[in-house]
Scaffold this active site. Structure first.
Site, PDB file in Angstrom:
ATOM      1  N   HIS A   1      86.683  19.081  76.671  1.00 28.88           N
ATOM      2  CA  HIS A   1      86.762  19.215  75.796  1.00 28.88           C
ATOM      3  C   HIS A   1      88.394  18.736  75.773  1.00 28.88           C
ATOM      4  O   HIS A   1      88.673  18.483  74.958  1.00 28.88           O
ATOM      5  CB  HIS A   1      86.301  20.060  74.978  1.00 28.88           C
ATOM      6  CG  HIS A   1      86.727  20.532  74.171  1.00 28.88           C
ATOM      7  ND1 HIS A   1      86.817  19.214  72.543  1.00 28.88           N
ATOM      8  CD2 HIS A   1      87.924  21.156  73.158  1.00 28.88           C
ATOM      9  CE1 HIS A   1      87.972  20.328  71.216  1.00 28.88           C
ATOM     10  NE2 HIS A   1      88.091  21.010  71.944  1.00 28.88           N
TER      11      HIS A   1
ATOM     12  N   GLU B   1      85.855  13.342  69.096  1.00 28.48           N
ATOM     13  CA  GLU B   1      85.392  13.171  71.026  1.00 28.48           C
ATOM     14  C   GLU B   1      84.106  12.767  69.912  1.00 28.48           C
ATOM     15  O   GLU B   1      84.330  11.731  71.577  1.00 28.48           O
ATOM     16  CB  GLU B   1      84.896  14.394  72.031  1.00 28.48           C
ATOM     17  CG  GLU B   1      86.078  15.451  72.137  1.00 28.48           C
ATOM     18  CD  GLU B   1      85.921  16.604  72.976  1.00 28.48           C
ATOM     19  OE1 GLU B   1      85.473  16.528  73.908  1.00 28.48           O
ATOM     20  OE2 GLU B   1      85.412  17.313  72.161  1.00 28.48           O
TER      21      GLU B   1
ATOM     22  N   ASP C   1      90.259  32.897  69.416  1.00 27.06           N
ATOM     23  CA  ASP C   1      89.054  31.437  69.544  1.00 27.06           C
ATOM     24  C   ASP C   1      90.059  30.639  70.802  1.00 27.06           C
ATOM     25  O   ASP C   1      91.249  30.340  70.928  1.00 27.06           O
ATOM     26  CB  ASP C   1      89.216  30.213  68.544  1.00 27.06           C
ATOM     27  CG  ASP C   1      88.251  28.965  68.662  1.00 27.06           C
ATOM     28  OD1 ASP C   1      87.677  29.301  69.289  1.00 27.06           O
ATOM     29  OD2 ASP C   1      88.296  27.707  68.438  1.00 27.06           O
TER      30      ASP C   1
ATOM     31  N   THR D   1      85.761  24.454  72.124  1.00 27.24           N
ATOM     32  CA  THR D   1      84.643  24.177  72.483  1.00 27.24           C
ATOM     33  C   THR D   1      83.713  23.222  73.061  1.00 27.24           C
ATOM     34  O   THR D   1      84.674  23.179  73.824  1.00 27.24           O
ATOM     35  CB  THR D   1      85.380  22.440  71.091  1.00 27.24           C
ATOM     36  OG1 THR D   1      85.740  23.293  70.117  1.00 27.24           O
ATOM     37  CG2 THR D   1      83.761  21.419  71.089  1.00 27.24           C
TER      38      THR D   1
ATOM     39  N   GLU E   1      83.199  22.072  65.311  1.00 28.73           N
ATOM     40  CA  GLU E   1      83.443  22.831  66.798  1.00 28.73           C
ATOM     41  C   GLU E   1      82.250  23.674  67.316  1.00 28.73           C
ATOM     42  O   GLU E   1      81.767  24.230  66.740  1.00 28.73           O
ATOM     43  CB  GLU E   1      84.593  23.443  67.339  1.00 28.73           C
ATOM     44  CG  GLU E   1      85.478  22.362  67.183  1.00 28.73           C
ATOM     45  CD  GLU E   1      87.594  23.030  67.397  1.00 28.73           C
ATOM     46  OE1 GLU E   1      88.181  22.010  67.850  1.00 28.73           O
ATOM     47  OE2 GLU E   1      87.239  24.134  67.678  1.00 28.73           O
TER      48      GLU E   1
ATOM     49  N   GLN F   1      95.272  19.795  60.682  1.00 28.13           N
ATOM     50  CA  GLN F   1      95.796  20.677  62.540  1.00 28.13           C
ATOM     51  C   GLN F   1      97.007  19.580  63.317  1.00 28.13           C
ATOM     52  O   GLN F   1      97.889  20.585  63.411  1.00 28.13           O
ATOM     53  CB  GLN F   1      94.716  20.772  62.915  1.00 28.13           C
ATOM     54  CG  GLN F   1      94.577  20.881  64.667  1.00 28.13           C
ATOM     55  CD  GLN F   1      93.399  20.619  65.283  1.00 28.13           C
ATOM     56  OE1 GLN F   1      92.729  20.285  64.824  1.00 28.13           O
ATOM     57  NE2 GLN F   1      93.704  21.268  66.345  1.00 28.13           N
TER      58      GLN F   1
ATOM     59  N   LYS G   1      92.253  25.463  60.157  1.00 25.73           N
ATOM     60  CA  LYS G   1      91.180  26.318  61.426  1.00 25.73           C
ATOM     61  C   LYS G   1      90.580  27.377  60.717  1.00 25.73           C
ATOM     62  O   LYS G   1      89.700  27.864  60.575  1.00 25.73           O
ATOM     63  CB  LYS G   1      91.121  26.567  62.856  1.00 25.73           C
ATOM     64  CG  LYS G   1      90.668  25.229  63.768  1.00 25.73           C
ATOM     65  CD  LYS G   1      91.357  25.136  64.776  1.00 25.73           C
ATOM     66  CE  LYS G   1      91.230  24.163  65.931  1.00 25.73           C
ATOM     67  NZ  LYS G   1      90.108  23.691  66.350  1.00 25.73           N
TER      68      LYS G   1
ATOM     69  N   THR H   1      84.824  30.112  59.390  1.00 25.39           N
ATOM     70  CA  THR H   1      84.541  29.564  60.505  1.00 25.39           C
ATOM     71  C   THR H   1      82.845  29.960  60.424  1.00 25.39           C
ATOM     72  O   THR H   1      82.466  31.557  60.273  1.00 25.39           O
ATOM     73  CB  THR H   1      85.245  30.482  61.840  1.00 25.39           C
ATOM     74  OG1 THR H   1      86.622  30.009  61.929  1.00 25.39           O
ATOM     75  CG2 THR H   1      84.528  30.472  63.645  1.00 25.39           C
TER      76      THR H   1
ATOM     77  N   GLU I   1      80.770  26.231  69.426  1.00 28.12           N
ATOM     78  CA  GLU I   1      80.760  26.620  70.221  1.00 28.12           C
ATOM     79  C   GLU I   1      79.631  28.377  70.491  1.00 28.12           C
ATOM     80  O   GLU I   1      78.461  28.567  69.646  1.00 28.12           O
ATOM     81  CB  GLU I   1      82.871  27.691  69.770  1.00 28.12           C
ATOM     82  CG  GLU I   1      82.999  26.464  69.440  1.00 28.12           C
ATOM     83  CD  GLU I   1      84.821  27.146  69.370  1.00 28.12           C
ATOM     84  OE1 GLU I   1      84.716  28.322  69.798  1.00 28.12           O
ATOM     85  OE2 GLU I   1      85.829  26.399  68.847  1.00 28.12           O
TER      86      GLU I   1
ATOM     87  N   ASP J   1      83.497  26.139  64.740  1.00 30.03           N
ATOM     88  CA  ASP J   1      84.637  26.443  63.958  1.00 30.03           C
ATOM     89  C   ASP J   1      85.253  25.353  63.619  1.00 30.03           C
ATOM     90  O   ASP J   1      85.483  24.329  63.853  1.00 30.03           O
ATOM     91  CB  ASP J   1      85.561  26.433  65.878  1.00 30.03           C
ATOM     92  CG  ASP J   1      86.511  26.563  65.160  1.00 30.03           C
ATOM     93  OD1 ASP J   1      87.437  26.917  63.652  1.00 30.03           O
ATOM     94  OD2 ASP J   1      88.021  26.332  66.582  1.00 30.03           O
TER      95      ASP J   1
ATOM     96  N   ARG K   1      91.044  17.561  61.356  1.00 32.64           N
ATOM     97  CA  ARG K   1      91.722  17.762  61.907  1.00 32.64           C
ATOM     98  C   ARG K   1      93.122  16.788  61.545  1.00 32.64           C
ATOM     99  O   ARG K   1      94.642  16.677  61.760  1.00 32.64           O
ATOM    100  CB  ARG K   1      90.882  15.881  62.879  1.00 32.64           C
ATOM    101  CG  ARG K   1      89.770  16.526  63.730  1.00 32.64           C
ATOM    102  CD  ARG K   1      90.222  17.717  64.541  1.00 32.64           C
ATOM    103  NE  ARG K   1      88.599  18.085  64.944  1.00 32.64           N
ATOM    104  CZ  ARG K   1      88.820  18.995  65.644  1.00 32.64           C
ATOM    105  NH1 ARG K   1      90.105  19.813  66.071  1.00 32.64           N
ATOM    106  NH2 ARG K   1      87.760  19.693  67.049  1.00 32.64           N
TER     107      ARG K   1
HETATM  108  O1  LIG Z   1      94.144  20.007  72.030  1.00 31.98           O
HETATM  109  C1  LIG Z   1      95.041  20.970  70.852  1.00 31.98           C
HETATM  110  O2  LIG Z   1      96.333  20.247  70.532  1.00 31.98           O
HETATM  111  C2  LIG Z   1      93.738  21.302  69.810  1.00 31.98           C
HETATM  112  C3  LIG Z   1      92.733  21.823  69.927  1.00 31.98           C
HETATM  113  C4  LIG Z   1      91.278  21.625  69.210  1.00 31.98           C
HETATM  114  O3  LIG Z   1      91.068  22.121  68.585  1.00 31.98           O
HETATM  115  C5  LIG Z   1      90.388  22.461  70.321  1.00 31.98           C
HETATM  116  C6  LIG Z   1      90.533  23.827  69.897  1.00 31.98           C
HETATM  117  O4  LIG Z   1      90.954  24.891  68.833  1.00 31.98           O
HETATM  118  C7  LIG Z   1      90.123  24.817  70.647  1.00 31.98           C
HETATM  119  C8  LIG Z   1      88.510  24.748  71.313  1.00 31.98           C
HETATM  120  O5  LIG Z   1      87.604  24.720  70.299  1.00 31.98           O
HETATM  121  O6  LIG Z   1      88.184  24.257  72.281  1.00 31.98           O
HETATM  122 CA   LIG Z   2      87.755  25.946  68.247  1.00 30.60          CA
HETATM  123 MG   LIG Z   3      87.954  28.346  62.609  1.00 25.80          MG
END
Ligand SMILES: O=C(O)/C=C/C(=O)CC(=O)CC(=O)O
Ligand SMILES: [Ca+2]
Ligand SMILES: [Mg+2]
Length: 408
Positions: free
Chosen positions: A130, A357, A123, A343, A196, A237, A250, A254, A198, A230, A234
């Site tokens: 984003h 966002e 990914d 994303t 997300e 994460q 994550k 998916t 995508e 995806d 949060r």
């Molecule tokens: O910036 C971060 O720490 C995290 C970013 C994401 O969660 C985004 C990711 O999975 C990648 C994406 O889908 O653009």
């Molecule tokens: Ca993603």
């Molecule tokens: Mg995923």
């Protein structure tokens, strides 16, 4: 070249006309046919049993008479062109109408499955909008884009075994969460379940270990395109991701759309990507070759209400650059590898591809027309992502949808 017309009249005005012909895998749910998995090609609102069609016209094909797309994916570009030309011929030559009509099944009489065996899943993080928004939200006080962001397409390896087909319920994951104000982490269901939106790229032809795939190898290796959600927890994460990146936040599910749109159907959607303000290294420099920006218009619906319209045309890194980067160290490609764009968020607030966002980390919850509000997803919420792209002669290329409902 004008688009050929099908003898199946309704298909001609559909986003699934002969200019598209996406591939999927189905079983029949109605009637007395056996529930064997077969390859289907979507034509209008019908599904052509592709293996049976090949036999019916006297051109049997082991690539179409299969229970997954893997043999076709592995066969490579010349075979993809040949099979697509054959399908177009069968659906446009009047002489095949009688033989093929009984092999066209209504969509509501079939169940769609994950159409290929997902090998590796990668990914990316290719939307500047984003990445900038996430940087501001997650790392306030630092530069939103990390110093490497405009030099390489940042990505991570995901968990291919948890890639599921559209419609599969998404179980709210449990995990360790620790908000900045919490004294200690706790284990429990995520409180910040997100999406997300995508676009996914499906690798067909493999590559040899030790040999990077260059930008112009994109067409040779990539078979087609699907939609991806995806799902992201949060809170899990946010606590786990330093310093190695996303992991359990994550990897619980998916979702992908069931139809793989062939790359050949997207010729009219190709556009020059946005201007890059940092000169890319030669292996990523796409200015002299074929442009692989894609003009896909995406839409996100939450419980039936449109909450965002992300424009894929705004992505900074293209899929061809992502493929070149993910093999730049000599890593090999396998048939069924799936890599997702990252994303898709546009510059406007109502074009963002994730709730984190759209609600600015939950501070400005979305107001839905039914009177409810959402910061993050609740149980029983259903999220659907759709997309279309320009096709030949004003036609529209449909991607169908990727949808999922949250269950406790
Ligand atoms: O910036 C971060 O720490 C995290 C970013 C994401 O969660 C985004 C990711 O999975 C990648 C994406 O889908 O653009
Ligand atoms: Ca993603
Ligand atoms: Mg995923």
């Amino acid at each position: 070249m004008t688009t050929p017309r099908s003898w199946l009249a309704p298909a001609n005005d559909s986003p699934f006309g002969v200019h598209n012909l996406p591939y999927g895998v189905f079983t029949v749910t109605a009637g007395d046919r056996p529930g064997r998995r077969r390859i289907g090609v979507r034509v209008g609102d019908l599904v052509l049993d592709a293996g049976a069609a090949a036999r019916a016209v006297g051109e049997p094909s082991a690539l179409l008479d299969a229970d997954s797309l893997n043999p076709l994916l592995a066969a490579g570009r010349p075979a993809w062109t040949e099979v697509r030309a054959a399908l177009t011929r069968w659906l446009t030559e009047e002489s095949h109408r009688d033989a093929l009509t009984p092999l066209l099944l209504p969509l509501d009489e079939v169940e769609l499955h994950l159409p290929f065996e997902v090998a590796d899943y990668v990914d990316f993080y290719a939307s500047e909008h984003h990445a900038t928004n996430l940087g501001r939200i997650l790392r306030p006080g630092s530069e939103p884009l990390t110093p490497n962001w405009k030099h390489l397409p940042i990505g991570y390896h995901g968990r291919s075994g948890t890639v599921v087909v559209s419609g599969t319920p998404v179980v709210r994951p449990h995990g360790q969460r620790k908000a900045p104000a919490d004294a200690a982490p706790s284990y429990g269901p995520t409180r910040r379940l997100d999406i997300e939106a995508e676009v996914g790229f499906v690798v067909g032809a493999p590559s040899a270990l030790g040999t990077p795939v260059t930008l112009d190898g994109f067409r040779e290796h990539v078979f087609g395109v699907c939609l991806v959600n995806d799902w992201s927890a949060r809170d899990i994460q946010g606590w786990e991701y330093v310093p190695l990146g996303p992991f359990l936040g994550k990897s619980f599910a998916t979702s992908v759309s069931p139809w793989i749109v062939p790359l050949d159907a997207l010729e009219h959607a190709r556009i020059t990507p946005p201007a890059r303000d940092v000169e890319p290294l030669p292996y990523l420099d796409d200015r002299a070759g074929e442009p692989w920006g894609l003009d896909l218009a995406m839409e996100i619906r939450l419980n039936g209400h449109t909450v965002s319209r992300p424009p894929f045309a705004s992505m900074y890194w293209t899929a061809a650059q992502q493929l070149a980067h993910m093999t730049a160290n000599g890593a090999s490609l396998r048939t069924g590898d799936l890599f997702a764009s990252g994303t898709v968020s546009g510059p406007e607030p109502d074009t963002r591809g994730a709730l984190i966002e759209l609600t600015w980390n939950g501070e400005n919850p979305l107001k839905l027309p039914d009177g409810s509000t959402r910061a993050f997803l609740e149980n029983d919420d259903e999220v659907t992502i759709t997309a279309t792209a320009p096709g030949p002669d004003g036609a529209v290329v449909g991607f169908g949808e990727v949808t999922g409902r949250i269950v406790p």
